[in-house]
Design a protein around this motif. Structure first.
Motif, PDB file in Angstrom:
ATOM      1  N   ILE A  43      18.534  -9.566  10.539  1.00  0.00           N
ATOM      2  CA  ILE A  43      19.381 -10.557   9.490  1.00  0.00           C
ATOM      3  C   ILE A  43      18.783 -11.747   9.536  1.00  0.00           C
ATOM      4  O   ILE A  43      17.952 -12.110  10.345  1.00  0.00           O
ATOM      5  CB  ILE A  43      20.855 -10.830  10.116  1.00  0.00           C
ATOM      6  N   THR A  44      18.592 -12.254   8.264  1.00  0.00           N
ATOM      7  CA  THR A  44      17.903 -13.635   8.036  1.00  0.00           C
ATOM      8  C   THR A  44      19.025 -14.461   7.482  1.00  0.00           C
ATOM      9  O   THR A  44      19.724 -14.305   6.382  1.00  0.00           O
ATOM     10  CB  THR A  44      16.868 -13.375   7.026  1.00  0.00           C
ATOM     11  N   GLU A  45      19.156 -15.865   7.967  1.00  0.00           N
ATOM     12  CA  GLU A  45      19.764 -16.676   7.565  1.00  0.00           C
ATOM     13  C   GLU A  45      19.054 -17.917   6.601  1.00  0.00           C
ATOM     14  O   GLU A  45      18.050 -18.332   7.138  1.00  0.00           O
ATOM     15  CB  GLU A  45      20.586 -17.627   8.704  1.00  0.00           C
ATOM     16  N   SER A  46      19.415 -18.268   5.415  1.00  0.00           N
ATOM     17  CA  SER A  46      18.708 -19.207   4.639  1.00  0.00           C
ATOM     18  C   SER A  46      19.883 -20.137   3.820  1.00  0.00           C
ATOM     19  O   SER A  46      20.982 -19.955   3.985  1.00  0.00           O
ATOM     20  CB  SER A  46      18.084 -18.134   3.519  1.00  0.00           C
ATOM     21  N   VAL A  47      19.034 -21.163   3.279  1.00  0.00           N
ATOM     22  CA  VAL A  47      19.731 -22.159   2.765  1.00  0.00           C
ATOM     23  C   VAL A  47      19.363 -22.137   1.410  1.00  0.00           C
ATOM     24  O   VAL A  47      18.293 -21.932   0.858  1.00  0.00           O
ATOM     25  CB  VAL A  47      19.550 -23.596   3.342  1.00  0.00           C
ATOM     26  N   TYR A  48      20.435 -22.111   0.478  1.00  0.00           N
ATOM     27  CA  TYR A  48      20.106 -21.962  -1.099  1.00  0.00           C
ATOM     28  C   TYR A  48      19.792 -23.228  -1.529  1.00  0.00           C
ATOM     29  O   TYR A  48      20.707 -24.400  -1.341  1.00  0.00           O
ATOM     30  CB  TYR A  48      21.468 -21.409  -1.786  1.00  0.00           C
ATOM     31  N   ALA A  49      18.918 -23.487  -2.593  1.00  0.00           N
ATOM     32  CA  ALA A  49      18.579 -24.702  -3.290  1.00  0.00           C
ATOM     33  C   ALA A  49      18.251 -24.314  -4.754  1.00  0.00           C
ATOM     34  O   ALA A  49      17.829 -23.219  -5.033  1.00  0.00           O
ATOM     35  CB  ALA A  49      17.710 -25.526  -2.700  1.00  0.00           C
ATOM     36  N   SER A  50      18.770 -25.293  -5.538  1.00  0.00           N
ATOM     37  CA  SER A  50      18.024 -25.167  -6.986  1.00  0.00           C
ATOM     38  C   SER A  50      16.522 -25.753  -7.040  1.00  0.00           C
ATOM     39  O   SER A  50      16.438 -26.636  -6.265  1.00  0.00           O
ATOM     40  CB  SER A  50      18.785 -25.994  -7.892  1.00  0.00           C
ATOM     41  N   ALA A  51      15.659 -25.043  -7.769  1.00  0.00           N
ATOM     42  CA  ALA A  51      14.293 -25.277  -7.652  1.00  0.00           C
ATOM     43  C   ALA A  51      13.651 -25.861  -9.060  1.00  0.00           C
ATOM     44  O   ALA A  51      14.305 -25.355  -9.963  1.00  0.00           O
ATOM     45  CB  ALA A  51      13.633 -24.346  -7.416  1.00  0.00           C
ATOM     46  N   GLU A 245      10.242 -29.016  -6.191  1.00  0.00           N
ATOM     47  CA  GLU A 245      11.503 -30.002  -6.159  1.00  0.00           C
ATOM     48  C   GLU A 245      12.720 -29.073  -6.055  1.00  0.00           C
ATOM     49  O   GLU A 245      13.344 -28.477  -6.707  1.00  0.00           O
ATOM     50  CB  GLU A 245      11.608 -31.067  -7.236  1.00  0.00           C
ATOM     51  N   MET A 246      13.337 -29.401  -4.451  1.00  0.00           N
ATOM     52  CA  MET A 246      14.622 -28.590  -4.506  1.00  0.00           C
ATOM     53  C   MET A 246      15.735 -29.532  -4.244  1.00  0.00           C
ATOM     54  O   MET A 246      15.515 -30.394  -3.340  1.00  0.00           O
ATOM     55  CB  MET A 246      14.313 -27.562  -3.141  1.00  0.00           C
ATOM     56  N   LEU A 247      17.041 -29.160  -4.618  1.00  0.00           N
ATOM     57  CA  LEU A 247      18.020 -30.096  -4.165  1.00  0.00           C
ATOM     58  C   LEU A 247      19.104 -29.311  -3.246  1.00  0.00           C
ATOM     59  O   LEU A 247      19.396 -28.248  -3.788  1.00  0.00           O
ATOM     60  CB  LEU A 247      18.781 -30.224  -5.575  1.00  0.00           C
ATOM     61  N   VAL A 248      18.970 -29.769  -2.092  1.00  0.00           N
ATOM     62  CA  VAL A 248      19.960 -29.102  -0.924  1.00  0.00           C
ATOM     63  C   VAL A 248      21.133 -29.993  -0.823  1.00  0.00           C
ATOM     64  O   VAL A 248      21.091 -31.096  -0.640  1.00  0.00           O
ATOM     65  CB  VAL A 248      18.984 -29.173   0.356  1.00  0.00           C
ATOM     66  N   ASP A 249      22.140 -29.150  -0.556  1.00  0.00           N
ATOM     67  CA  ASP A 249      23.747 -29.599  -0.134  1.00  0.00           C
ATOM     68  C   ASP A 249      23.597 -30.346   1.075  1.00  0.00           C
ATOM     69  O   ASP A 249      22.882 -30.068   1.963  1.00  0.00           O
ATOM     70  CB  ASP A 249      24.601 -28.586  -0.180  1.00  0.00           C
ATOM     71  N   GLU A 250      24.482 -31.616   1.188  1.00  0.00           N
ATOM     72  CA  GLU A 250      24.343 -32.383   2.303  1.00  0.00           C
ATOM     73  C   GLU A 250      24.715 -31.384   3.638  1.00  0.00           C
ATOM     74  O   GLU A 250      24.312 -31.948   4.709  1.00  0.00           O
ATOM     75  CB  GLU A 250      25.241 -33.595   2.212  1.00  0.00           C
ATOM     76  N   VAL A 251      25.520 -30.482   3.379  1.00  0.00           N
ATOM     77  CA  VAL A 251      25.905 -29.871   4.706  1.00  0.00           C
ATOM     78  C   VAL A 251      24.835 -29.079   5.229  1.00  0.00           C
ATOM     79  O   VAL A 251      24.975 -28.621   6.358  1.00  0.00           O
ATOM     80  CB  VAL A 251      27.408 -29.045   4.258  1.00  0.00           C
ATOM     81  N   ASP A 252      23.852 -28.790   4.373  1.00  0.00           N
ATOM     82  CA  ASP A 252      22.804 -28.052   4.928  1.00  0.00           C
ATOM     83  C   ASP A 252      21.461 -28.797   5.295  1.00  0.00           C
ATOM     84  O   ASP A 252      20.627 -27.976   5.811  1.00  0.00           O
ATOM     85  CB  ASP A 252      22.357 -26.855   3.781  1.00  0.00           C
ATOM     86  N   LYS A 284      16.975 -40.125   1.606  1.00  0.00           N
ATOM     87  CA  LYS A 284      18.128 -40.818   0.994  1.00  0.00           C
ATOM     88  C   LYS A 284      18.750 -39.783   0.082  1.00  0.00           C
ATOM     89  O   LYS A 284      18.470 -38.902  -0.759  1.00  0.00           O
ATOM     90  CB  LYS A 284      17.497 -41.950   0.100  1.00  0.00           C
ATOM     91  N   LYS A 285      19.956 -39.634   0.429  1.00  0.00           N
ATOM     92  CA  LYS A 285      20.846 -38.965  -0.583  1.00  0.00           C
ATOM     93  C   LYS A 285      21.255 -39.381  -1.637  1.00  0.00           C
ATOM     94  O   LYS A 285      21.544 -40.480  -1.993  1.00  0.00           O
ATOM     95  CB  LYS A 285      22.401 -38.545   0.356  1.00  0.00           C
ATOM     96  N   ASP A 286      21.456 -38.585  -2.920  1.00  0.00           N
ATOM     97  CA  ASP A 286      21.722 -38.699  -4.129  1.00  0.00           C
ATOM     98  C   ASP A 286      23.280 -38.623  -4.276  1.00  0.00           C
ATOM     99  O   ASP A 286      23.962 -37.499  -4.076  1.00  0.00           O
ATOM    100  CB  ASP A 286      21.248 -37.729  -5.313  1.00  0.00           C
ATOM    101  N   GLU A 287      23.890 -39.910  -4.131  1.00  0.00           N
ATOM    102  CA  GLU A 287      25.333 -39.921  -4.217  1.00  0.00           C
ATOM    103  C   GLU A 287      26.087 -39.272  -5.366  1.00  0.00           C
ATOM    104  O   GLU A 287      27.169 -39.052  -5.148  1.00  0.00           O
ATOM    105  CB  GLU A 287      25.822 -41.544  -4.141  1.00  0.00           C
ATOM    106  N   LYS A 288      25.420 -39.231  -6.523  1.00  0.00           N
ATOM    107  CA  LYS A 288      26.167 -38.585  -7.680  1.00  0.00           C
ATOM    108  C   LYS A 288      26.298 -37.029  -7.375  1.00  0.00           C
ATOM    109  O   LYS A 288      27.386 -36.411  -7.505  1.00  0.00           O
ATOM    110  CB  LYS A 288      25.470 -39.106  -8.931  1.00  0.00           C
ATOM    111  N   SER A 289      25.291 -36.433  -7.007  1.00  0.00           N
ATOM    112  CA  SER A 289      25.317 -35.095  -6.809  1.00  0.00           C
ATOM    113  C   SER A 289      25.434 -34.706  -5.363  1.00  0.00           C
ATOM    114  O   SER A 289      25.773 -33.263  -5.191  1.00  0.00           O
ATOM    115  CB  SER A 289      24.049 -34.450  -7.243  1.00  0.00           C
TER     116      SER A 289
END
Length: 373
Positions: A43-51, A245-252, A284-289
């Motif tokens: 099994i492999t665990e990964s984090v999804y991100a838009s690229a 450039e990847m956008l990762v959710d703050e929980v990940d 720094k987190k993007d507060e909008k997204s």
């Protein structure tokens, strides 16, 4: 057949009703859901991100001054070297400032030079004061000798003495004023010279040059348009090196670190998967997204890339061989699965889109039941 008028009192009717209730209860208590045994897989665990693909060293070209765009030296797609001329801007204000600064410098030089009219006037006043002091000194000492011989009046002696002292003070004041004015004019001359040099430097800012060797990816203005320092004239970046450039959710974001393997799929290459790795995590987190920006590079870049190519990324967090897993759909909640003996609490480990690793609570021989919706 029952012939009673009150059918509800009929024994046959009551028996049918009781039988139906028992059947319903048995059906509701039964475990008729789908059943599976835990699997042993890698099994492999990964984090999804838009690229998003962008050239390395990409930057917006800005005008150093406000003005009119006079000439564009490049076109979109051109390759430029560091220092190449990109744009030329017309701005009359710095030219006028430079001319005014030159006039002020010439005036300051004249005021500070040997023929300075200001210093010349003070020197003339000093010469006159020195003559006046000499005259008052002669009169004073003559009257003093007479007074010592008891000749003349005390009032006349005091008058000559006062005139002498005032002349001496006036000469001292004029000499002090000359030194102060000479120093002040020297400072004004240096300031005027520095201002003129500064305006000459600003005049050179009419030419905009490339900061890097790369490709012109965008030209945003046309000749004759008004440009300001806040509006980008163009975009320039590397011709060969590209970033992801990847956008990762703050929980990940806390699960990521530099160097992690990443698998990239691009819309432009629908049937290919490219390997990459993380090179930078922006704090720094993007507060909008509510996302964090992460950068990566291809281990082996696709043959052709363009700025703005979009896709998806899966950043590998952890892998495990021969892990005991169950399908996600068989979980009642985050920590419980249903068995023949009822709900069982389990400890989970890695997980992906389909499976969850079971660390404690089940064995490979424990049959689990899919919860009914």
């Amino acid at each position: 057949m029952c012939r009673s008028k009150k059918c509800t009192d009929c024994p046959l009717r009551i028996g049918i009703v009781l039988f139906s209730l028992v059947a319903v209860l048995l059906n509701s208590c039964g475990n008729d859901g789908e059943k599976v045994l835990p699997l042993t897989i890698d099994i492999t665990e990964s984090v999804y991100a838009s690229a998003l693909v962008q050239p390395d060293s990409l930057y917006d070209v800005h005008a150093p001054v406000n003005g009119i765009l006079d000439h564009i030296q490049v076109q979109e797609g051109d390759t430029v070297q560091q220092g190449d001329v990109l744009f030329k801007i017309i701005d009359t204000n710095p030219l006028l400032n430079s001319k005014n600064a030159k006039l002020n410098l010439e005036l300051a030089r004249a005021n500070y030079g040997p023929n300075s009219p200001i210093l010349k006037k003070i020197r003339a006043d000093i010469d006159a004061a020195r003559l006046s002091l000499t005259n008052d000194s002669i009169n004073y000492y003559r009257q003093k000798r007479l007074w010592e011989q008891k000749i003349g009046s005390k009032m006349e002696y005091d008058s000559r003495k006062l005139a002498y002292e005032l002349s001496q003070k006036k000469l001292n004041r004029l000499q002090s004023e000359y030194r102060r004015m000479e120093k002040e004019l020297a400072i004004q001359f240096e300031q005027a010279k520095n201002t003129y040099i500064s305006t000459q430097t600003n005049a050179e800012d009419f030419t905009v040059r490339s900061k890097i060797k790369g490709t012109v990816y965008a030209v945003n203005k046309e000749p004759g348009e008004l440009v300001t320092t806040s509006q980008p004239l163009a975009a320039i970046g590397s011709s060969t090196d590209f970033l992801i450039e990847m956008l990762v959710d703050e929980v990940d974001i806390v699960k990521l670190h530099k160097g992690q393997r990443t698998f990239i799929t691009l819309d432009a290459y629908p049937n290919k998967v490219f390997e990459a790795h993380i090179t930078k995590i922006y704090p720094k987190k993007d507060e909008k997204s509510q996302t964090f920006k992460v950068e990566g590079v291809f281990d082996e870049s696709p043959e052709t890339l363009y700025p703005g190519l979009a896709g998806e990324a899966n950043i590998i967090i952890a892998t495990k061989k021969n892990a005991l897993v169950v399908p996600k759909a068989y979980f009642m909640d985050d920590f419980h699965v249903l068995t023949e003996d009822g709900p069982v609490k389990v400890t989970t480990g890695l997980q992906n889109l389909e499976y969850v690793e079971i660390v404690e609570g089940l064995t490979k021989d424990t049959e689990i039941i899919k919860p009914t919706q």
